[in-house]
Design a protein around this motif. Structure first.
Motif, PDB file in Angstrom:
ATOM      1  N   ASP A  99       0.850  -1.195   0.000  1.00  0.00           N
ATOM      2  CA  ASP A  99       0.000   0.000   0.000  1.00  0.00           C
ATOM      3  C   ASP A  99       0.890   1.251   0.000  1.00  0.00           C
ATOM      4  O   ASP A  99       2.114   1.174   0.125  1.00  0.00           O
ATOM      5  N   GLU A 100       0.255   2.403  -0.151  1.00  0.00           N
ATOM      6  CA  GLU A 100       1.018   3.649  -0.250  1.00  0.00           C
ATOM      7  C   GLU A 100       1.787   3.955   1.036  1.00  0.00           C
ATOM      8  O   GLU A 100       2.916   4.451   0.984  1.00  0.00           O
ATOM      9  N   ASP A 101       1.215   3.632   2.204  1.00  0.00           N
ATOM     10  CA  ASP A 101       1.917   3.900   3.463  1.00  0.00           C
ATOM     11  C   ASP A 101       3.241   3.147   3.532  1.00  0.00           C
ATOM     12  O   ASP A 101       4.255   3.705   3.964  1.00  0.00           O
ATOM     13  N   LEU A 102       3.242   1.893   3.115  1.00  0.00           N
ATOM     14  CA  LEU A 102       4.468   1.103   3.149  1.00  0.00           C
ATOM     15  C   LEU A 102       5.468   1.620   2.114  1.00  0.00           C
ATOM     16  O   LEU A 102       6.672   1.696   2.380  1.00  0.00           O
ATOM     17  N   GLU A 103       4.964   2.041   0.965  1.00  0.00           N
ATOM     18  CA  GLU A 103       5.861   2.608  -0.050  1.00  0.00           C
ATOM     19  C   GLU A 103       6.483   3.912   0.450  1.00  0.00           C
ATOM     20  O   GLU A 103       7.682   4.155   0.266  1.00  0.00           O
ATOM     21  N   ILE A 104       5.697   4.747   1.105  1.00  0.00           N
ATOM     22  CA  ILE A 104       6.216   6.003   1.664  1.00  0.00           C
ATOM     23  C   ILE A 104       7.282   5.706   2.719  1.00  0.00           C
ATOM     24  O   ILE A 104       8.324   6.371   2.773  1.00  0.00           O
ATOM     25  N   TYR A 105       7.049   4.691   3.547  1.00  0.00           N
ATOM     26  CA  TYR A 105       8.042   4.266   4.544  1.00  0.00           C
ATOM     27  C   TYR A 105       9.343   3.870   3.842  1.00  0.00           C
ATOM     28  O   TYR A 105      10.433   4.268   4.259  1.00  0.00           O
ATOM     29  N   MET A 106       9.236   3.115   2.751  1.00  0.00           N
ATOM     30  CA  MET A 106      10.424   2.695   2.010  1.00  0.00           C
ATOM     31  C   MET A 106      11.154   3.907   1.412  1.00  0.00           C
ATOM     32  O   MET A 106      12.381   4.004   1.494  1.00  0.00           O
ATOM     33  N   TYR A 107      10.414   4.846   0.858  1.00  0.00           N
ATOM     34  CA  TYR A 107      11.028   6.056   0.306  1.00  0.00           C
ATOM     35  C   TYR A 107      11.667   6.904   1.407  1.00  0.00           C
ATOM     36  O   TYR A 107      12.692   7.550   1.185  1.00  0.00           O
ATOM     37  N   SER A 108      11.074   6.897   2.595  1.00  0.00           N
ATOM     38  CA  SER A 108      11.672   7.663   3.697  1.00  0.00           C
ATOM     39  C   SER A 108      13.020   7.066   4.084  1.00  0.00           C
ATOM     40  O   SER A 108      13.954   7.804   4.428  1.00  0.00           O
ATOM     41  N   HIS A 166      19.122  26.780   2.975  1.00  0.00           N
ATOM     42  CA  HIS A 166      17.874  26.231   3.504  1.00  0.00           C
ATOM     43  C   HIS A 166      16.911  25.993   2.345  1.00  0.00           C
ATOM     44  O   HIS A 166      16.652  26.887   1.548  1.00  0.00           O
ATOM     45  N   ILE A 167      16.403  24.769   2.276  1.00  0.00           N
ATOM     46  CA  ILE A 167      15.465  24.387   1.228  1.00  0.00           C
ATOM     47  C   ILE A 167      14.132  24.089   1.893  1.00  0.00           C
ATOM     48  O   ILE A 167      14.053  23.265   2.810  1.00  0.00           O
ATOM     49  N   LYS A 168      13.096  24.775   1.423  1.00  0.00           N
ATOM     50  CA  LYS A 168      11.738  24.513   1.911  1.00  0.00           C
ATOM     51  C   LYS A 168      10.928  23.957   0.759  1.00  0.00           C
ATOM     52  O   LYS A 168      11.034  24.425  -0.381  1.00  0.00           O
ATOM     53  N   LEU A 169      10.109  22.966   1.087  1.00  0.00           N
ATOM     54  CA  LEU A 169       9.115  22.470   0.148  1.00  0.00           C
ATOM     55  C   LEU A 169       7.765  22.694   0.805  1.00  0.00           C
ATOM     56  O   LEU A 169       7.474  22.098   1.849  1.00  0.00           O
ATOM     57  N   PHE A 170       6.984  23.568   0.224  1.00  0.00           N
ATOM     58  CA  PHE A 170       5.647  23.829   0.755  1.00  0.00           C
ATOM     59  C   PHE A 170       4.743  22.668   0.370  1.00  0.00           C
ATOM     60  O   PHE A 170       4.671  22.289  -0.803  1.00  0.00           O
ATOM     61  N   THR A 171       4.088  22.080   1.357  1.00  0.00           N
ATOM     62  CA  THR A 171       3.411  20.805   1.172  1.00  0.00           C
ATOM     63  C   THR A 171       1.925  20.919   0.860  1.00  0.00           C
ATOM     64  O   THR A 171       1.294  19.914   0.529  1.00  0.00           O
ATOM     65  N   HIS A 172       1.370  22.110   0.948  1.00  0.00           N
ATOM     66  CA  HIS A 172      -0.060  22.291   0.680  1.00  0.00           C
ATOM     67  C   HIS A 172      -0.336  22.073  -0.814  1.00  0.00           C
ATOM     68  O   HIS A 172       0.352  22.615  -1.670  1.00  0.00           O
ATOM     69  N   ASN A 173      -1.321  21.265  -1.119  1.00  0.00           N
ATOM     70  CA  ASN A 173      -1.778  20.990  -2.494  1.00  0.00           C
ATOM     71  C   ASN A 173      -0.745  20.295  -3.371  1.00  0.00           C
ATOM     72  O   ASN A 173      -0.745  20.467  -4.589  1.00  0.00           O
ATOM     73  N   LEU A 174       0.133  19.496  -2.776  1.00  0.00           N
ATOM     74  CA  LEU A 174       1.022  18.676  -3.593  1.00  0.00           C
ATOM     75  C   LEU A 174       0.211  17.519  -4.184  1.00  0.00           C
ATOM     76  O   LEU A 174      -0.750  17.046  -3.577  1.00  0.00           O
ATOM     77  N   ASP A 175       0.616  17.054  -5.353  1.00  0.00           N
ATOM     78  CA  ASP A 175      -0.099  15.959  -6.014  1.00  0.00           C
ATOM     79  C   ASP A 175       0.142  14.609  -5.351  1.00  0.00           C
ATOM     80  O   ASP A 175      -0.637  13.672  -5.532  1.00  0.00           O
ATOM     81  N   LYS A 176       1.244  14.494  -4.620  1.00  0.00           N
ATOM     82  CA  LYS A 176       1.589  13.234  -3.954  1.00  0.00           C
ATOM     83  C   LYS A 176       2.320  13.575  -2.660  1.00  0.00           C
ATOM     84  O   LYS A 176       2.595  14.738  -2.380  1.00  0.00           O
ATOM     85  N   HIS A 177       2.654  12.557  -1.893  1.00  0.00           N
ATOM     86  CA  HIS A 177       3.344  12.756  -0.612  1.00  0.00           C
ATOM     87  C   HIS A 177       4.670  13.482  -0.846  1.00  0.00           C
ATOM     88  O   HIS A 177       5.372  13.236  -1.839  1.00  0.00           O
ATOM     89  N   TYR A 178       5.035  14.348   0.087  1.00  0.00           N
ATOM     90  CA  TYR A 178       6.246  15.157  -0.073  1.00  0.00           C
ATOM     91  C   TYR A 178       7.512  14.338  -0.202  1.00  0.00           C
ATOM     92  O   TYR A 178       8.501  14.783  -0.796  1.00  0.00           O
ATOM     93  N   ILE A 179       7.531  13.098   0.318  1.00  0.00           N
ATOM     94  CA  ILE A 179       8.753  12.286   0.279  1.00  0.00           C
ATOM     95  C   ILE A 179       9.194  12.020  -1.156  1.00  0.00           C
ATOM     96  O   ILE A 179      10.381  11.979  -1.455  1.00  0.00           O
ATOM     97  N   TYR A 180       8.244  11.866  -2.069  1.00  0.00           N
ATOM     98  CA  TYR A 180       8.587  11.616  -3.468  1.00  0.00           C
ATOM     99  C   TYR A 180       9.313  12.817  -4.078  1.00  0.00           C
ATOM    100  O   TYR A 180      10.259  12.644  -4.856  1.00  0.00           O
ATOM    101  N   TYR A 181       8.893  14.017  -3.719  1.00  0.00           N
ATOM    102  CA  TYR A 181       9.550  15.233  -4.202  1.00  0.00           C
ATOM    103  C   TYR A 181      10.959  15.345  -3.623  1.00  0.00           C
ATOM    104  O   TYR A 181      11.889  15.772  -4.307  1.00  0.00           O
ATOM    105  N   LEU A 182      11.102  14.970  -2.354  1.00  0.00           N
ATOM    106  CA  LEU A 182      12.419  15.040  -1.718  1.00  0.00           C
ATOM    107  C   LEU A 182      13.406  14.085  -2.381  1.00  0.00           C
ATOM    108  O   LEU A 182      14.577  14.421  -2.558  1.00  0.00           O
TER     109      LEU A 182
END
Length: 194
Positions: A99-108, A166-182
């Motif tokens: 599921d997406e939660d496990l994939e996000i954990y792997m990407y983290s 300093h790098i900021k990624l604003f997370t409001h209205n992203l198409d997917k979880h921020y981890i993928y962008y990172l």
């Protein structure tokens, strides 16, 4: 006994502290029981994950607690997109689509590996953004990094301060979880090193 250490009572604890810290605590306790001196660690802060995401493996996906520990250990080996793909394929071959939660954990885990490799501070996360610091901006082609980051997202913002970029990624209205962008950003960052 082993049943207490690997049984269902420990599942929530492993999920809450993470596999790496859990195994360190377990090994330290085994050494204490053997009568060996164990060096006390003053700061557990370093043991916290760099990215605060759900690292729980759901019972609906894997029921057996010792298998969950094995999967946590496997996920902790992720250090590149290639190893992430191999680990994901192995898990899905054994247990079905993740599921997406496990994939996000792997990407983290991949992000943590990339951040440690590049000496990047832990993320600061707020309701509006995630932020990290590149400590050696002199070693970076900042113009290329700045321009190409917009191909990933226009929600990246840069600020040069005394302690680094300093790098900021604003997370409001992203198409997917921020981890993928990172992860995309970290890949770009490696290409922009001088």
């Amino acid at each position: 006994g082993a049943g207490d250490m690997l049984g269902s009572e420990q599942a929530g604890f492993i999920d809450s502290v993470g596999y790496d810290l859990y195994t360190r605590i377990l090994n330290d306790e085994v050494e204490r029981l053997k009568g060996n001196m164990v060096k006390e660690v003053e700061e557990i802060e370093d043991e916290k994950p760099l990215v605060d995401v759900d690292n729980h493996i759901k019972n609906e996906y894997i029921k057996d607690e010792s298998t969950k520990i094995e999967i946590h250990k496997l996920i902790s080996t992720i250090n590149s997109l290639e190893t992430l793909g191999v680990v994901k394929e192995e898990i899905e071959d054994r247990f079905g689509k993740i599921d997406e939660d496990l994939e996000i954990y792997m990407y983290s885990k991949l992000y943590e590996s990339m951040a440690k490799e590049n000496d990047i501070n832990p993320l600061v996360k707020t309701n509006l953004f995630v932020e990290f610091v590149l400590k050696n901006p002199d070693n970076i082609n900042i113009d290329k990094l700045f321009m190409d980051s917009y191909n990933i997202s226009d929600k990246f913002k840069f600020e040069n301060r005394n302690n680094g970029l300093h790098i900021k990624l604003f997370t409001h209205n992203l198409d997917k979880h921020y981890i993928y962008y990172l992860i995309e950003f970290m890949d770009l960052y490696k290409k922009c090193l001088k």
